[in-house]
Design a protein around this motif. Structure first.
Motif, PDB file in Angstrom:
ATOM      1  N   GLU A   1       0.831  -1.208   0.000  1.00 50.82           N
ATOM      2  CA  GLU A   1       0.000   0.000   0.000  1.00 50.82           C
ATOM      3  C   GLU A   1       0.864   1.256   0.000  1.00 50.82           C
ATOM      4  OE1 GLU A   1       0.272  -1.344   4.267  1.00 50.82           O
ATOM      5  OE2 GLU A   1      -0.492  -2.329   2.508  1.00 50.82           O
ATOM      6  N   ALA A   2       2.005   1.221   0.702  1.00 49.97           N
ATOM      7  CA  ALA A   2       2.924   2.358   0.701  1.00 49.97           C
ATOM      8  C   ALA A   2       3.529   2.547  -0.690  1.00 49.97           C
ATOM      9  CB  ALA A   2       4.020   2.162   1.737  1.00 49.97           C
ATOM     10  N   GLU A   3       3.859   1.446  -1.314  1.00 52.33           N
ATOM     11  CA  GLU A   3       4.422   1.500  -2.661  1.00 52.33           C
ATOM     12  C   GLU A   3       3.408   2.075  -3.651  1.00 52.33           C
ATOM     13  OE1 GLU A   3       6.394  -1.833  -5.551  1.00 52.33           O
ATOM     14  OE2 GLU A   3       6.363  -2.222  -3.397  1.00 52.33           O
ATOM     15  N   LEU A   4       2.187   1.642  -3.547  1.00 51.73           N
ATOM     16  CA  LEU A   4       1.114   2.130  -4.414  1.00 51.73           C
ATOM     17  C   LEU A   4       0.877   3.628  -4.182  1.00 51.73           C
ATOM     18  CD1 LEU A   4      -0.957   1.190  -6.506  1.00 51.73           C
ATOM     19  CD2 LEU A   4      -2.493   0.623  -4.624  1.00 51.73           C
TER      20      LEU A   4
ATOM     21  N   LYS B   1       1.721 -10.207  -7.766  1.00 48.57           N
ATOM     22  CA  LYS B   1       0.326 -10.317  -7.328  1.00 48.57           C
ATOM     23  C   LYS B   1      -0.559 -10.047  -8.532  1.00 48.57           C
ATOM     24  CE  LYS B   1       1.006 -10.629  -2.794  1.00 48.57           C
ATOM     25  NZ  LYS B   1       0.587 -11.718  -1.977  1.00 48.57           N
ATOM     26  N   SER B   2      -1.773 -10.567  -8.466  1.00 54.49           N
ATOM     27  CA  SER B   2      -2.695 -10.311  -9.570  1.00 54.49           C
ATOM     28  C   SER B   2      -3.228  -8.885  -9.472  1.00 54.49           C
ATOM     29  CB  SER B   2      -3.865 -11.300  -9.530  1.00 54.49           C
ATOM     30  OG  SER B   2      -4.695 -11.020  -8.432  1.00 54.49           O
ATOM     31  N   LEU B   3      -3.653  -8.362 -10.629  1.00 57.07           N
ATOM     32  CA  LEU B   3      -4.199  -7.005 -10.661  1.00 57.07           C
ATOM     33  C   LEU B   3      -5.413  -6.887  -9.749  1.00 57.07           C
ATOM     34  CD1 LEU B   3      -4.011  -5.982 -14.433  1.00 57.07           C
ATOM     35  CD2 LEU B   3      -2.851  -4.901 -12.530  1.00 57.07           C
ATOM     36  N   SER B   4      -6.269  -7.891  -9.773  1.00 56.52           N
ATOM     37  CA  SER B   4      -7.490  -7.825  -8.959  1.00 56.52           C
ATOM     38  C   SER B   4      -7.159  -7.810  -7.468  1.00 56.52           C
ATOM     39  CB  SER B   4      -8.421  -8.991  -9.292  1.00 56.52           C
ATOM     40  OG  SER B   4      -7.795 -10.219  -9.003  1.00 56.52           O
ATOM     41  N   THR B   5      -6.123  -8.503  -7.062  1.00 59.27           N
ATOM     42  CA  THR B   5      -5.720  -8.497  -5.654  1.00 59.27           C
ATOM     43  C   THR B   5      -5.255  -7.111  -5.230  1.00 59.27           C
ATOM     44  OG1 THR B   5      -5.031 -10.813  -5.795  1.00 59.27           O
ATOM     45  CG2 THR B   5      -4.165  -9.531  -3.953  1.00 59.27           C
ATOM     46  N   VAL B   6      -4.445  -6.491  -6.060  1.00 59.07           N
ATOM     47  CA  VAL B   6      -3.945  -5.153  -5.742  1.00 59.07           C
ATOM     48  C   VAL B   6      -5.095  -4.152  -5.719  1.00 59.07           C
ATOM     49  CG1 VAL B   6      -2.397  -3.294  -6.471  1.00 59.07           C
ATOM     50  CG2 VAL B   6      -1.649  -5.660  -6.649  1.00 59.07           C
TER      51      VAL B   6
ATOM     52  N   GLU C   1      -7.774  -0.352  -1.780  1.00 59.72           N
ATOM     53  CA  GLU C   1      -8.786   0.004  -0.788  1.00 59.72           C
ATOM     54  C   GLU C   1      -8.169   0.641   0.453  1.00 59.72           C
ATOM     55  OE1 GLU C   1     -12.191   0.050  -0.825  1.00 59.72           O
ATOM     56  OE2 GLU C   1     -11.925  -0.361  -2.957  1.00 59.72           O
ATOM     57  N   TYR C   2      -6.950   0.222   0.836  1.00 58.12           N
ATOM     58  CA  TYR C   2      -6.278   0.802   1.999  1.00 58.12           C
ATOM     59  C   TYR C   2      -6.013   2.298   1.817  1.00 58.12           C
ATOM     60  CZ  TYR C   2      -5.102  -3.776   4.040  1.00 58.12           C
ATOM     61  OH  TYR C   2      -5.153  -5.016   4.592  1.00 58.12           O
ATOM     62  N   ILE C   3      -5.683   2.686   0.611  1.00 61.29           N
ATOM     63  CA  ILE C   3      -5.273   4.072   0.379  1.00 61.29           C
ATOM     64  C   ILE C   3      -6.337   4.898  -0.348  1.00 61.29           C
ATOM     65  CG2 ILE C   3      -2.826   3.471   0.354  1.00 61.29           C
ATOM     66  CD1 ILE C   3      -2.940   3.804  -2.714  1.00 61.29           C
ATOM     67  N   LYS C   4      -7.422   4.277  -0.745  1.00 57.93           N
ATOM     68  CA  LYS C   4      -8.455   4.952  -1.544  1.00 57.93           C
ATOM     69  C   LYS C   4      -9.000   6.200  -0.848  1.00 57.93           C
ATOM     70  CE  LYS C   4     -12.739   3.920  -3.959  1.00 57.93           C
ATOM     71  NZ  LYS C   4     -13.714   2.859  -4.227  1.00 57.93           N
TER      72      LYS C   4
END
Length: 160
Positions: A107-110, A134-139, A145-148
């Motif tokens: 999430e920090a990277e994103l 990781k799969s796109l859907s997982t991310v 969602e964590y950073i949204k």
């Protein structure tokens, strides 16, 4: 995650401080235009070296430094203080940038890709998913969602 929230709040504060500074600078410019209009030629009787009240520069400076009863400060003082506030917040953002870049976790990277590097959200999700296998859907469903909420807060603040 707390670091992201703090960074986000500081960015919002910085944006607000910059807007306030722009408002004050616009007031100063309007005041200048009041005493030195562009469409009216200066008469020699109005400019006499600042010895009488007819000099527009004297009146401009007087109004610029007049204390406002509501704020207890002059426009010039408010501008100076607001500039200092913007500079201080920009300094803190630069320090926080370094810290955010050192954070670990997807999430920090994103968040770093989107907010600091300015990458499109979709591209950032692709980069993070490729880098971490990781799969796109997982991310999208978990880490985005964590950073949204923080991203939406920044987006709303920038629209203002």
């Amino acid at each position: 995650m707390k670091a992201i929230i703090n960074y986000n709040n500081t960015l919002c504060e910085l944006n607000s401080a910059k807007l306030r500074l722009n408002l004050l600078m616009d007031r100063k410019e309007a005041l200048y235009c009041k005493y030195f209009p562009m469409n009216k030629p200066m008469n020699s009787e109005h400019v006499d070296g600042g010895h009488t009240i007819k000099d527009p520069m004297t009146r401009y400076l007087e109004e610029l430094t007049r204390i406002n009863d509501e704020t207890g400060k002059s426009l010039d003082q408010e501008i100076t203080e607001q500039r200092n506030e913007v500079n201080k917040l920009e300094y803190y953002i630069r320090l926080m940038d370094k810290t955010i870049k050192e954070l670990r976790g997807m999430e920090a990277e994103l968040y770093r890709y989107i907010v600091i590097d300015g990458v499109n959200i979709s591209k950032a999700v692709e980069k993070v998913s490729e880098k971490n296998n990781k799969s796109l859907s997982t991310v999208w469903t978990i880490y985005h969602e964590y950073i949204k909420e923080n991203l939406n807060k920044l987006k709303k603040n920038k629209k203002l």
